[in-house]
Design a protein around this motif. Structure first.
Motif, short mmCIF file in Angstrom:
data_model
loop_
_atom_site.label_atom_id
_atom_site.label_comp_id
_atom_site.label_asym_id
_atom_site.label_seq_id
_atom_site.Cartn_x
_atom_site.Cartn_y
_atom_site.Cartn_z
N ASP A 133 0.97 -1.23 -0.06
CA ASP A 133 0.10 0.01 0.12
C ASP A 133 0.92 1.22 -0.18
N ARG A 134 1.82 1.36 0.86
CA ARG A 134 3.08 2.45 0.85
C ARG A 134 3.52 2.68 -0.64
N ALA A 135 4.04 1.55 -1.19
CA ALA A 135 4.39 1.63 -2.52
C ALA A 135 3.86 2.03 -3.57
N ALA A 136 2.51 1.67 -3.38
CA ALA A 136 1.25 2.09 -4.50
C ALA A 136 0.86 3.37 -4.25
N ARG A 137 0.98 4.00 -3.19
CA ARG A 137 0.76 5.33 -2.83
C ARG A 137 1.80 6.37 -3.25
N ASP A 138 3.05 5.90 -3.05
CA ASP A 138 4.15 6.60 -3.54
C ASP A 138 4.23 6.74 -5.05
N LEU A 139 3.92 5.44 -5.56
CA LEU A 139 4.12 5.66 -7.20
C LEU A 139 2.81 6.02 -7.90
N LEU A 140 1.45 5.80 -7.36
CA LEU A 140 0.27 5.97 -8.05
C LEU A 140 -0.64 7.16 -7.38
N GLY A 141 -0.11 7.65 -6.39
CA GLY A 141 -0.91 8.83 -5.78
C GLY A 141 -1.37 8.43 -4.46
#
Length: 314
Positions: A133-141
């Motif tokens: 989830d943290r990586a997705a928010r960093d990459l995708l918003g």
């Protein structure tokens, strides 16, 4: 017997929920020998398992795991067949360096035949949902919905190979594994997976899922009340939805019913307390909402694969 106040958490479980297991219990469902790894209680969001497999002519039912699973072939060659329940077999020949990525919420069947060797060795890596989830928010918003990955069988990827082998070396060969290094590798690997193996349909499938900011708000509320009974109405209020719509949207976002997710959070907290503290098992059970030691042990064993006392001793 457990007081009635604790029973609602099991009432809305579906058969598919019951098939989901934790990463820790996977060795109990697979043939072959598992290699013990150093126990690092502080290590979160990353779990590594090593297996040595002989041929398995009879199909093995592989349970679905909450976390995405990466499997790297470390040694040997084999013909691996997979199929969904009731589906057709799909075969692939794998050798050292090939990897699998599995992100299914349903169990499936596997069988394999070694080629030119008696055994082949594999490494399992489970990446925690908070890390993804943290990586997705960093990459995708910041407001991106929870992501899912494509299912990959027997592929080659130099970055995946390198980072998995670095993780294995750090955890096994180093006398004092660096948690910082392990987490850095896991984060870099997660970013790579999202960039290259993100399921393009995941956003579409989750368009009616609970928004990311509401999901985090609900999970925070769950963590604040692990010792209390499961209250669907309270969580629906936190999300500003009716109970019916909240339950559906939460499951679309996480793959689990709210009650089952609540249990997983309880067991995660219990595992931490068992390893990090010397508190009695009874106290640990009370901390996560179980006044009956037998009920706590029953739920813990179902979710983790071991009793609380066996988990602490392991």
């Amino acid at each position: 017997m457990e007081p009635p106040v604790h029973q609602p958490e099991f009432e809305d479980l579906t058969p598919s929920d019951a098939r989901l297991i934790t990463a820790e219990s996977m060795p109990h469902h697979l043939p072959g020998s598992a290699q013990a790894l150093p126990l690092l209680p502080q290590l979160q969001d990353v779990m590594v398992q090593l297996f040595s497999h002989h041929s398995s002519a009879e199909p093995i039912l592989v349970p679905a795991v909450v976390e995405p699973l990466l499997v790297l072939v470390l040694a040997g060659t084999a013909r691996v067949e997979e199929r969904s329940l009731g589906g057709a077999w799909q075969a692939v020949k794998v050798q050292t360096g090939d990897f699998f990525l599995t992100n299914t919420s349903k169990p499936y069947e596997m069988r394999w035949q070694t080629i030119g060797c008696d055994t082949f060795e594999v490494m399992h890596l489970y990446l925690g949902l908070p890390l993804i989830d943290r990586a997705a928010r960093d990459l995708l918003g910041e407001h991106t919905a929870p992501v899912t990955f494509l299912d990959i069988s027997g592929a080659q990827d130099e970055r995946v190979n390198f980072m998995l082998n670095q993780l294995r070396f750090e955890l096994i060969e180093e006398r004092k594994p660096s948690l910082l290094f392990v987490h850095s590798l896991a984060q870099a690997l997660t970013v790579h997976l999202i960039r290259r193996y993100l399921d393009p349909q995941s956003t579409t499938r989750r368009s009616n899922a609970l928004q990311a900011y509401k999901l985090r708000r609900v999970i925070d509320a769950m963590n604040e009340h692990l010792a209390d009974e499961f209250r669907l109405a309270h969580l629906a209020h936190v999300a500003d939805l009716s109970e019916y719509h909240f339950s559906r949207m939460f499951k679309r976002a996480t793959g689990l019913a709210p009650s089952q997710y609540f249990i997983r959070l309880r067991m995660s907290r219990a595992r931490h307390l068992l390893l990090e503290t010397e508190r009695s098992i009874i106290d640990v059970g009370l901390e996560v909402g179980y006044s009956s030691p037998s009920h706590f042990s029953q739920v813990f064993r179902r979710e983790v694969g071991l009793t609380p006392s066996a988990y602490r001793q392991a």
